[in-house]
Design a protein around this motif. Structure first.
Motif, PDB file in Angstrom:
ATOM      1  N   VAL A   1     -21.206 -10.543  -8.948  1.00 60.46           N
ATOM      2  CA  VAL A   1     -20.282 -11.046  -9.918  1.00 60.46           C
ATOM      3  C   VAL A   1     -20.674 -13.177 -10.024  1.00 60.46           C
ATOM      4  O   VAL A   1     -20.448 -14.057 -10.362  1.00 60.46           O
ATOM      5  N   ARG A   2     -19.697 -13.785  -8.473  1.00 63.24           N
ATOM      6  CA  ARG A   2     -19.448 -14.645  -8.376  1.00 63.24           C
ATOM      7  C   ARG A   2     -20.231 -15.704  -7.865  1.00 63.24           C
ATOM      8  O   ARG A   2     -20.794 -16.451  -8.653  1.00 63.24           O
ATOM      9  N   SER A   3     -21.694 -14.681  -7.304  1.00 58.73           N
ATOM     10  CA  SER A   3     -23.176 -15.872  -7.441  1.00 58.73           C
ATOM     11  C   SER A   3     -23.429 -16.648  -9.285  1.00 58.73           C
ATOM     12  O   SER A   3     -24.273 -16.948  -9.056  1.00 58.73           O
ATOM     13  N   LYS A   4     -23.072 -15.404 -10.038  1.00 57.00           N
ATOM     14  CA  LYS A   4     -23.172 -15.827 -11.419  1.00 57.00           C
ATOM     15  C   LYS A   4     -21.993 -16.477 -12.246  1.00 57.00           C
ATOM     16  O   LYS A   4     -22.821 -17.810 -12.917  1.00 57.00           O
ATOM     17  N   MET A   5     -20.597 -16.071 -12.042  1.00 56.43           N
ATOM     18  CA  MET A   5     -19.950 -17.000 -12.163  1.00 56.43           C
ATOM     19  C   MET A   5     -19.028 -18.097 -11.371  1.00 56.43           C
ATOM     20  O   MET A   5     -18.877 -17.139 -10.371  1.00 56.43           O
ATOM     21  N   ASN A   6     -17.990 -18.844 -12.598  1.00 55.28           N
ATOM     22  CA  ASN A   6     -17.283 -19.723 -11.579  1.00 55.28           C
ATOM     23  C   ASN A   6     -16.241 -18.844 -11.106  1.00 55.28           C
ATOM     24  O   ASN A   6     -15.790 -18.899  -9.792  1.00 55.28           O
ATOM     25  N   VAL A   7     -15.516 -18.316 -12.154  1.00 53.42           N
ATOM     26  CA  VAL A   7     -14.790 -17.192 -11.334  1.00 53.42           C
ATOM     27  C   VAL A   7     -15.381 -15.755 -12.018  1.00 53.42           C
ATOM     28  O   VAL A   7     -15.448 -15.309 -12.435  1.00 53.42           O
ATOM     29  N   ALA A   8     -15.054 -14.751 -10.915  1.00 56.46           N
ATOM     30  CA  ALA A   8     -15.165 -13.717 -10.459  1.00 56.46           C
ATOM     31  C   ALA A   8     -14.157 -12.877 -10.995  1.00 56.46           C
ATOM     32  O   ALA A   8     -14.366 -11.288 -11.758  1.00 56.46           O
ATOM     33  N   VAL A   9     -12.545 -13.065 -11.092  1.00 58.91           N
ATOM     34  CA  VAL A   9     -11.525 -12.296 -11.505  1.00 58.91           C
ATOM     35  C   VAL A   9     -11.155 -12.547 -12.298  1.00 58.91           C
ATOM     36  O   VAL A   9     -10.784 -13.344 -12.216  1.00 58.91           O
ATOM     37  N   VAL A  10     -10.564 -11.247 -13.318  1.00 59.37           N
ATOM     38  CA  VAL A  10      -9.673 -11.950 -14.540  1.00 59.37           C
ATOM     39  C   VAL A  10      -8.304 -11.413 -14.819  1.00 59.37           C
ATOM     40  O   VAL A  10      -9.208  -9.822 -14.560  1.00 59.37           O
ATOM     41  N   GLU A  11      -7.944 -11.984 -15.524  1.00 57.51           N
ATOM     42  CA  GLU A  11      -7.168 -11.007 -16.220  1.00 57.51           C
ATOM     43  C   GLU A  11      -7.413 -10.772 -17.248  1.00 57.51           C
ATOM     44  O   GLU A  11      -8.481 -11.354 -18.196  1.00 57.51           O
ATOM     45  N   THR A  12      -7.327  -9.098 -17.035  1.00 61.06           N
ATOM     46  CA  THR A  12      -6.676  -9.182 -19.061  1.00 61.06           C
ATOM     47  C   THR A  12      -5.890  -9.394 -19.826  1.00 61.06           C
ATOM     48  O   THR A  12      -4.555  -9.169 -19.708  1.00 61.06           O
ATOM     49  N   HIS A  13      -5.321  -9.699 -20.852  1.00 58.54           N
ATOM     50  CA  HIS A  13      -4.273  -9.848 -21.601  1.00 58.54           C
ATOM     51  C   HIS A  13      -4.305  -9.132 -22.746  1.00 58.54           C
ATOM     52  O   HIS A  13      -5.440  -9.783 -23.966  1.00 58.54           O
ATOM     53  N   HIS A  14      -3.513  -8.242 -23.571  1.00 59.24           N
ATOM     54  CA  HIS A  14      -3.624  -8.349 -24.680  1.00 59.24           C
ATOM     55  C   HIS A  14      -4.872  -7.350 -25.301  1.00 59.24           C
ATOM     56  O   HIS A  14      -5.324  -7.778 -26.711  1.00 59.24           O
ATOM     57  N   GLY A  15      -4.989  -6.942 -24.470  1.00 56.36           N
ATOM     58  CA  GLY A  15      -6.546  -5.788 -24.533  1.00 56.36           C
ATOM     59  C   GLY A  15      -7.591  -7.246 -24.354  1.00 56.36           C
ATOM     60  O   GLY A  15      -8.865  -6.280 -25.320  1.00 56.36           O
ATOM     61  N   LYS A  16      -7.375  -7.483 -24.117  1.00 56.39           N
ATOM     62  CA  LYS A  16      -8.868  -9.479 -23.802  1.00 56.39           C
ATOM     63  C   LYS A  16     -10.087  -9.293 -22.685  1.00 56.39           C
ATOM     64  O   LYS A  16      -8.507  -9.208 -21.772  1.00 56.39           O
ATOM     65  N   CYS A  17     -10.320  -9.982 -22.511  1.00 56.41           N
ATOM     66  CA  CYS A  17     -10.895 -10.491 -21.226  1.00 56.41           C
ATOM     67  C   CYS A  17     -10.566 -11.495 -21.234  1.00 56.41           C
ATOM     68  O   CYS A  17     -10.996 -12.096 -22.164  1.00 56.41           O
ATOM     69  N   THR A  18      -9.871 -11.930 -20.098  1.00 54.07           N
ATOM     70  CA  THR A  18      -9.541 -13.383 -20.525  1.00 54.07           C
ATOM     71  C   THR A  18     -10.673 -14.578 -20.045  1.00 54.07           C
ATOM     72  O   THR A  18     -10.461 -16.206 -19.599  1.00 54.07           O
ATOM     73  N   GLY A  19     -11.852 -13.915 -19.171  1.00 55.97           N
ATOM     74  CA  GLY A  19     -13.216 -14.549 -19.130  1.00 55.97           C
ATOM     75  C   GLY A  19     -13.966 -15.568 -19.930  1.00 55.97           C
ATOM     76  O   GLY A  19     -14.308 -16.183 -20.284  1.00 55.97           O
ATOM     77  N   CYS A  20     -14.145 -14.045 -21.018  1.00 56.73           N
ATOM     78  CA  CYS A  20     -14.815 -14.207 -22.066  1.00 56.73           C
ATOM     79  C   CYS A  20     -14.095 -14.113 -23.629  1.00 56.73           C
ATOM     80  O   CYS A  20     -14.964 -14.658 -24.861  1.00 56.73           O
ATOM     81  N   GLU A  21     -12.928 -13.794 -23.470  1.00 54.67           N
ATOM     82  CA  GLU A  21     -12.152 -13.883 -24.780  1.00 54.67           C
ATOM     83  C   GLU A  21     -12.385 -12.241 -25.723  1.00 54.67           C
ATOM     84  O   GLU A  21     -12.496 -12.322 -27.056  1.00 54.67           O
ATOM     85  N   MET A  22     -13.015 -11.263 -25.261  1.00 53.70           N
ATOM     86  CA  MET A  22     -13.723 -10.263 -25.793  1.00 53.70           C
ATOM     87  C   MET A  22     -12.985  -9.088 -25.781  1.00 53.70           C
ATOM     88  O   MET A  22     -11.525  -8.909 -24.857  1.00 53.70           O
TER      89      MET A  22
END
Length: 72
Positions: free
Chosen positions: A19-40
């Motif tokens: 994941v780290r090789s493809k994304m700047n940030v590999a580990v993200v929090e979830t907030h209110h049922g959403k991924c904070t990396g992509c907001e899905m």
């Protein structure tokens, strides 16, 4: 960092490095049922599993590793 890396299971480290090789940030929090990396918005049952914290979960959309941060 090397000491912490040595503590990780090989499959978890491999997942992180992939994941780290493809994304700047590999580990993200979830907030209110959403991924904070992509907001899905995560599927409800999937989000419940992430909250249990019994495994390592990746966002189904951006593939970042999801974590739950417990606030006091």
């Amino acid at each position: 960092r090397q000491a912490k890396v040595a503590e990780l299971k090989e499959d978890i480290l491999s997942n992180y490095l992939r994941v780290r090789s493809k994304m700047n940030v590999a580990v993200v929090e979830t907030h209110h049922g959403k991924c904070t990396g992509c907001e899905m918005t995560l599927p409800s049952q999937f989000y419940n599993e992430v909250q249990k914290g019994q495994d390592v979960y990746n966002c189904p959309n951006c593939h970042r590793i999801l974590i739950i941060v417990l606030k006091d």
